[in-house]
Design an enzyme around this catalytic site. Structure first.
Site, PDB file in Angstrom:
ATOM      1  CG  ASP A 189      -1.801   1.370   1.273  1.00  0.00           C
ATOM      2  OD1 ASP A 189      -1.435   2.001   0.654  1.00  0.00           O
ATOM      3  OD2 ASP A 189      -3.236   0.565   2.035  1.00  0.00           O
ATOM      4  CG  HIS A 190       1.412   4.487  -2.934  1.00  0.00           C
ATOM      5  ND1 HIS A 190       0.114   4.650  -3.474  1.00  0.00           N
ATOM      6  CD2 HIS A 190       1.538   5.613  -3.547  1.00  0.00           C
ATOM      7  CE1 HIS A 190      -0.499   5.433  -3.747  1.00  0.00           C
ATOM      8  NE2 HIS A 190       0.223   5.960  -3.647  1.00  0.00           N
ATOM      9  CD  GLU A 228      -6.799  10.972  -5.956  1.00  0.00           C
ATOM     10  OE1 GLU A 228      -5.438  11.628  -7.038  1.00  0.00           O
ATOM     11  OE2 GLU A 228      -7.567  10.204  -6.359  1.00  0.00           O
ATOM     12  CG  ASP A 247      -8.600   4.059  -6.553  1.00  0.00           C
ATOM     13  OD1 ASP A 247      -7.606   3.198  -6.801  1.00  0.00           O
ATOM     14  OD2 ASP A 247      -8.965   5.423  -7.088  1.00  0.00           O
ATOM     15  CG  HIS A 252      -4.322   4.977  -0.462  1.00  0.00           C
ATOM     16  ND1 HIS A 252      -3.259   3.535  -0.480  1.00  0.00           N
ATOM     17  CD2 HIS A 252      -4.542   4.965  -2.134  1.00  0.00           C
ATOM     18  CE1 HIS A 252      -3.354   3.206  -1.939  1.00  0.00           C
ATOM     19  NE2 HIS A 252      -3.647   4.379  -2.724  1.00  0.00           N
TER      20      HIS A 252
HETATM   21  C1  BG6 Z   1      -4.316   5.167  -6.036  1.00  0.00           C
HETATM   22  C2  BG6 Z   1      -5.207   5.130  -6.344  1.00  0.00           C
HETATM   23  O1  BG6 Z   1      -3.547   3.899  -4.907  1.00  0.00           O
HETATM   24  O2  BG6 Z   1      -3.065   6.070  -5.130  1.00  0.00           O
HETATM   25  C3  BG6 Z   1      -5.239   6.244  -7.436  1.00  0.00           C
HETATM   26  O3  BG6 Z   1      -5.417   3.741  -7.789  1.00  0.00           O
HETATM   27  C4  BG6 Z   1      -4.713   7.921  -6.020  1.00  0.00           C
HETATM   28  O4  BG6 Z   1      -6.747   6.953  -7.879  1.00  0.00           O
HETATM   29  C5  BG6 Z   1      -3.767   7.175  -5.952  1.00  0.00           C
HETATM   30  O5  BG6 Z   1      -5.337   8.643  -7.809  1.00  0.00           O
HETATM   31  C6  BG6 Z   1      -3.209   8.473  -5.305  1.00  0.00           C
HETATM   32  O6  BG6 Z   1      -2.261   8.664  -4.348  1.00  0.00           O
HETATM   33  P1  BG6 Z   1      -0.806   9.432  -4.178  1.00  0.00           P
HETATM   34  O7  BG6 Z   1      -0.072   8.862  -3.667  1.00  0.00           O
HETATM   35  O8  BG6 Z   1      -0.933  10.146  -5.575  1.00  0.00           O
HETATM   36  O9  BG6 Z   1      -1.542  10.918  -3.171  1.00  0.00           O
END
Ligand code: BG6
Length: 508
Positions: A189-190, A228, A247, A252
């Site tokens: 999970d980044h 976003e 998503d 997240h």
């Molecule tokens: C991804 C989603 O996991 O995370 C995207 O699939 C989203 O829809 C993105 O835009 C957001 O990541 P970050 O790091 O740009 O906040």
């Protein structure tokens, strides 16, 4: 490499990337490997093998990567360093569904081991669409590529989305467990890889003054926002299937919540931390149908105009989206945690596309001072605000605390002021770059702290499943219900105002 550098470097291994021709590999994974290498965090015995359907040999793959890499790395790209290391990249064409591909891969890896002096330790990175995860894991298992020996390890990194509901996530865990033991599986999970999310732990557990007031006695409510401004880009088919709940929320936002709300772990060991995160996720009050109706809000954006005057179409008018699409692009939830620490403290979560900006932050709204002794001396038109702590995940990474101070002058007036910590004032900005370096490095070193265990994934889906069920049974009416570049549907505001709170709007 000197001795100190060697002790920091990850152990020798081959990193095998399934989906080598895809976007994630080119944009994130290869630049992350390059960064790790230039920071001397990779050993000299390291190699990368890319696999994909496209027919080409290693030499052509190296040329393709070389043509594009500078645009993905951007400033600071070092051509000489790249040229000296590109020989460690290999390519093998293959069809992920074909059993023969894995037999060939096994032989290919033996040759790479011989050429690069790697010991047979392999990290399999699945940068593929989710439908391939099960088959790749099973086939790797069948040819013995998941088997560890004393002198070498085998690990697998699985990207999100991990399933699309509770049943499919459980099924995927079962399939992975048929070939790999849990300690070999690294579910990414980044958000957990983001410096600022990890810093929440440093802030909470590295400072003696934070934890004593991190509970229901001092905190009124907690808000987690991942907003976003972008739409869905060219991911229409994925997004139509997913929607904002799958998503963003199930992964997240709940990951951030688990870091904010967990109890202090006994140690910094992966399982000690993950046990606490799972414990708090399990303590979230489950949703029944009634609470889904009262405590969740979904939205879909209509057309709108940005602050710069750019007009954008409604979600249903985006290329590849059906004009009667009911997919949600916005979600807000109220969660309650049944624990001694959090009893009675609502956690409000929200995320959406096409909101007024890109802001990810956690807001801790504290209670008023117990005895407002300045009440009579105050300018009555201004209410005295309670303290507010803002943990800024992105952009403008940092932490700020809002508190009240006396306005200089003969009258006793109190006004809100802000103490601000900005990452860039203290640290080199590059340290806050991508989460992928940290995640790949940790996996190579066998540190699973920032990855999700099977039970973590399942407890998140258990929480979200009733919402999916009720939303499916009762399709939304009145979509689109918020204009692009706004803070979401009106109901999202009401979710808080009915309890006497308000969202903190960053741009206000
Ligand atoms: C991804 C989603 O996991 O995370 C995207 O699939 C989203 O829809 C993105 O835009 C957001 O990541 P970050 O790091 O740009 O906040």
């Amino acid at each position: 490499m000197n001795q100190a550098e060697q002790s920091l470097a990850a152990p020798p291994a081959v990193i095998v990337i399934f989906g080598a021709a895809g976007d994630l590999t080119k944009r994130k994974l290869i630049p992350a490997l390059l960064n790790l290498s230039s920071q001397k965090l990779l050993p000299s015995q390291i190699a990368m093998v890319g696999i994909d359907r496209v027919e080409m040999d290693s030499e052509t793959y190296r040329q393709t990567l070389s043509q594009e890499i500078s645009s993905f790395v951007g400033e600071g790209f070092d051509q000489a360093f790249w040229d000296a290391h590109i020989g460690k990249a290999y390519y093998m064409p293959g069809d992920f569904r074909d059993a023969e591909c894995y037999k060939r891969l096994k032989k290919f890896l033996l040759e790479v081991d011989k050429e690069q002096g790697t010991p047979g330790s392999y990290l399999f990175y699945l940068a593929t669409p989710p439908s391939f995860i099960g088959v790749i894991a099973s086939e790797l298992g069948k040819v013995g590529l998941a088997e560890e020996r004393d002198d070498c390890w085998r690990r697998i990194i699985v990207e999100k989305p991990f399933g699309r509901d509770l049943d499919s996530a459980r099924g995927l865990n079962m399939t992975l467990h048929q070939s790999f033991d849990e300690h070999q599986i690294y579910r990414i999970d980044h958000y957990l890889g983001k410096e600022t999310v990890q810093n929440i732990m440093a802030y909470r557990f590295g400072n003696g003054t934070v934890e004593p007031i991190w509970n229901h006695r001092y905190i009124n409510n907690v808000q987690i926002t991942v907003a976003e401004s972008l739409g869905i880009g060219d991911r229409a088919s994925y997004y139509e299937e997913a929607g904002a709940l799958r998503d963003m929320v199930v992964n997240h936002l709940l990951a951030v919540l688990s870091v904010v709300a967990m109890e202090p772990p006994n140690s910094f060991e992966a399982d000690a931390i993950r046990d606490e995160q799972i414990k708090v996720l399990r303590a979230i009050q489950p949703f029944d149908s009634e609470r889904v109706l009262s405590d969740t809000v979904r939205g879909q954006y209509g057309k709108g105009v940005s602050g710069n005057g750019d007009s954008v179409p409604a979600y249903i008018d985006e290329p590849g989206i059906a004009d009667d699409s009911r997919t949600e692009t916005f979600v807000a939830l109220k969660l309650m945690i049944d624990s001694w620490r959090w009893a009675g403290v609502p956690f409000f979560l929200r995320t959406g596309k096409r909101m007024p900006g890109r802001y990810s932050e956690v807001v801790i709204q504290y209670k008023h001072a117990p005895n407002m002794m300045f009440r009579d001396a105050l300018d009555r038109r201004k209410d005295i605000s309670p303290n507010q702590l803002v943990l800024r995940i992105q952009p403008d990474e940092g932490i700020s605390m809002e508190f009240n101070a006396k306005v200089p002058g003969t009258a006793f007036n109190v006004s809100r002021v802000c103490m601000d910590f900005d990452y860039e004032d203290y640290f080199d900005e590059s340290t806050t770059a991508s989460g992928y370096e940290t995640l790949i490095y940790d996996c190579l070193r066998g540190d699973a702290t920032l990855f999700k265990r099977a039970d973590y994934i399942e407890v998140c889906w258990e929480l979200v499943q009733p919402i999916l069920d009720v939303w499916k049974a009762l399709p939304p009416r009145g979509f689109p219900n918020y204009p692009a570049y706004s803070w979401g549907p009106e109901e999202a505001g009401k979710l808080l105002t009915r309890d006497g709170y308000r969202w903190r709007h960053t741009t206000q």
